[in-house]
Design a protein around this motif. Structure first.
Motif, PDB file in Angstrom:
ATOM      1  N   THR A   7     -58.763 -10.926 -28.787  1.00 30.81           N
ATOM      2  CA  THR A   7     -59.992 -10.215 -28.562  1.00 30.81           C
ATOM      3  C   THR A   7     -60.129 -10.083 -27.117  1.00 30.81           C
ATOM      4  O   THR A   7     -59.678 -10.977 -26.301  1.00 30.81           O
ATOM      5  CB  THR A   7     -61.017 -11.272 -29.187  1.00 30.81           C
ATOM      6  N   PRO A   8     -60.843  -9.097 -26.533  1.00 29.32           N
ATOM      7  CA  PRO A   8     -61.557  -8.026 -27.391  1.00 29.32           C
ATOM      8  C   PRO A   8     -60.293  -6.902 -27.478  1.00 29.32           C
ATOM      9  O   PRO A   8     -59.222  -7.300 -27.189  1.00 29.32           O
ATOM     10  CB  PRO A   8     -62.614  -7.315 -26.408  1.00 29.32           C
ATOM     11  N   LYS A   9     -60.809  -6.026 -28.261  1.00 31.11           N
ATOM     12  CA  LYS A   9     -59.793  -4.826 -28.541  1.00 31.11           C
ATOM     13  C   LYS A   9     -59.797  -3.704 -27.579  1.00 31.11           C
ATOM     14  O   LYS A   9     -58.834  -3.208 -27.299  1.00 31.11           O
ATOM     15  CB  LYS A   9     -59.910  -4.211 -30.154  1.00 31.11           C
ATOM     16  N   PHE A  10     -61.007  -3.834 -27.032  1.00 35.13           N
ATOM     17  CA  PHE A  10     -61.215  -2.539 -26.030  1.00 35.13           C
ATOM     18  C   PHE A  10     -62.281  -3.231 -25.185  1.00 35.13           C
ATOM     19  O   PHE A  10     -62.907  -3.990 -25.315  1.00 35.13           O
ATOM     20  CB  PHE A  10     -61.702  -1.430 -26.454  1.00 35.13           C
ATOM     21  N   ARG A  11     -62.102  -2.873 -23.698  1.00 33.71           N
ATOM     22  CA  ARG A  11     -62.977  -3.324 -22.695  1.00 33.71           C
ATOM     23  C   ARG A  11     -62.731  -2.275 -21.519  1.00 33.71           C
ATOM     24  O   ARG A  11     -61.609  -1.918 -21.170  1.00 33.71           O
ATOM     25  CB  ARG A  11     -62.634  -4.610 -22.284  1.00 33.71           C
ATOM     26  N   THR A  20     -61.470 -12.582 -19.234  1.00 37.07           N
ATOM     27  CA  THR A  20     -60.706 -13.198 -19.771  1.00 37.07           C
ATOM     28  C   THR A  20     -60.196 -12.380 -21.299  1.00 37.07           C
ATOM     29  O   THR A  20     -61.009 -12.437 -22.050  1.00 37.07           O
ATOM     30  CB  THR A  20     -61.133 -14.755 -20.047  1.00 37.07           C
ATOM     31  N   LEU A  21     -58.955 -12.249 -21.355  1.00 35.95           N
ATOM     32  CA  LEU A  21     -58.546 -11.882 -22.715  1.00 35.95           C
ATOM     33  C   LEU A  21     -57.968 -13.163 -23.404  1.00 35.95           C
ATOM     34  O   LEU A  21     -57.298 -13.768 -23.071  1.00 35.95           O
ATOM     35  CB  LEU A  21     -57.273 -11.219 -22.412  1.00 35.95           C
ATOM     36  N   GLN A  22     -58.477 -13.142 -24.657  1.00 32.58           N
ATOM     37  CA  GLN A  22     -58.350 -14.310 -25.476  1.00 32.58           C
ATOM     38  C   GLN A  22     -57.208 -13.882 -26.416  1.00 32.58           C
ATOM     39  O   GLN A  22     -56.941 -12.947 -27.048  1.00 32.58           O
ATOM     40  CB  GLN A  22     -59.731 -14.648 -26.434  1.00 32.58           C
ATOM     41  N   CYS A  23     -56.298 -15.100 -26.743  1.00 31.20           N
ATOM     42  CA  CYS A  23     -55.247 -15.046 -27.692  1.00 31.20           C
ATOM     43  C   CYS A  23     -55.133 -16.539 -28.322  1.00 31.20           C
ATOM     44  O   CYS A  23     -55.338 -17.358 -27.813  1.00 31.20           O
ATOM     45  CB  CYS A  23     -53.965 -14.841 -26.882  1.00 31.20           C
ATOM     46  N   THR A  24     -55.042 -16.273 -29.530  1.00 23.57           N
ATOM     47  CA  THR A  24     -54.760 -17.559 -30.412  1.00 23.57           C
ATOM     48  C   THR A  24     -53.949 -17.457 -31.610  1.00 23.57           C
ATOM     49  O   THR A  24     -54.048 -16.231 -32.096  1.00 23.57           O
ATOM     50  CB  THR A  24     -56.205 -18.029 -30.970  1.00 23.57           C
ATOM     51  N   GLN A  25     -53.093 -18.294 -31.898  1.00 21.41           N
ATOM     52  CA  GLN A  25     -52.127 -18.215 -32.964  1.00 21.41           C
ATOM     53  C   GLN A  25     -52.163 -19.401 -33.884  1.00 21.41           C
ATOM     54  O   GLN A  25     -52.497 -20.636 -33.323  1.00 21.41           O
ATOM     55  CB  GLN A  25     -50.726 -17.993 -32.610  1.00 21.41           C
ATOM     56  N   ASP A  26     -52.144 -19.166 -35.144  1.00 20.42           N
ATOM     57  CA  ASP A  26     -52.302 -20.349 -36.088  1.00 20.42           C
ATOM     58  C   ASP A  26     -50.921 -20.461 -36.715  1.00 20.42           C
ATOM     59  O   ASP A  26     -50.931 -21.204 -37.843  1.00 20.42           O
ATOM     60  CB  ASP A  26     -53.409 -19.926 -37.090  1.00 20.42           C
TER      61      ASP A  26
END
Lengths: 111, 114
Positions: A7-11, A20-26
């Motif tokens: 997130t986000p997809k666009f900015r 800050t570009l967020q990245c999370t993995q599960d």
């Protein structure tokens, strides 16, 4: 499993702003990566991490910072946005020497 | 040092004809090799991978690739192109070692003509 979520997809940012570009993995992957993709250039590695608390520079780290306080999260920070940072950013994760799983990307424009 | 060269930036084929996307690599060690596909405005999806098992690797959507160590190549093929194959394809090499160094090729855009 959601996989890798960015997130986000666009900015759109103005020159000099930060974000800050967020990245999370599960998937409990130990490796995580940030890439930027520019037309005709393939993907260039910005930063990577081999586990929580461990990060290192890739090919094009200037102007970016990262942190890895947990296995799941790997945010990418732009401190002083510049037009040269206009790009599509991809976060990815993998388990050791296996294929990477990619997020859907963040399209960033700096004006 | 390792590198990946995708020999064609654009490939155009007619629907129903074979596809060949070329990839050469250089690596001092036994690499792992991958092909990814990226459809417009989408993320990257793994097509197939070679990790020192069988040299002919079959992937999704009818694609396959052959690892040829003597030629340092890992070309991607498909017997019959479909319109939905139009996308950009990336060859990737991963070098083993203390950390996982991932190197992308510059991509090949595949156009499929009806």
């Amino acid at each position: 499993n959601a996989g890798v979520t960015q997130t986000p997809k666009f900015r759109i940012l103005k020159i000099g702003q930060s974000m800050t570009l967020q990245c999370t993995q599960d998937m409990n992957h130990n490796y995580m990566y940030w890439y930027r993709q520019d037309p005709g250039m393939g993907l260039k590695l910005i930063y990577y991490s081999v586990g929580a608390g461990i990060t290192d520079k890739g090919e094009v780290p200037n102007g970016y910072n990262v942190s890895r306080s947990t296995t799941e999260d790997f945010p990418l920070r732009l401190e002083l946005a510049a037009p040269s940072q206009t790009s599509v950013y991809f976060c990815a994760s993998s388990y050791s020497r296996t294929e990477s799983f990619f997020g859907q990307g963040t399209r960033l424009t700096v004006v | 040092a390792q590198s990946v060269t995708q020999l064609d930036s654009h490939v155009s084929v007619s629907e129903g004809t074979p596809v060949l996307l070329r990839c050469n690599y250089s690596s001092s060690y036994s690499p792992s090799l991958f092909w990814y596909v990226q459809h417009p405005n989408k993320g990257l999806q793994l097509l197939l991978k070679y990790t020192s098992a069988a040299t002919l690797v079959k992937g999704i959507n009818g694609f396959e690739a052959e690892f040829k160590k003597s030629e340092t190549s890992f070309h991607l093929t498909k017997p019959s192109a479909h319109m939905s194959d139009a996308a950009e394809y990336f060859c990737v090499v991963i070098l083993s070692g203390g950390y996982q160094k991932v190197t992308f090729g510059t991509g090949t855009k595949l156009q499929v003509i009806p």
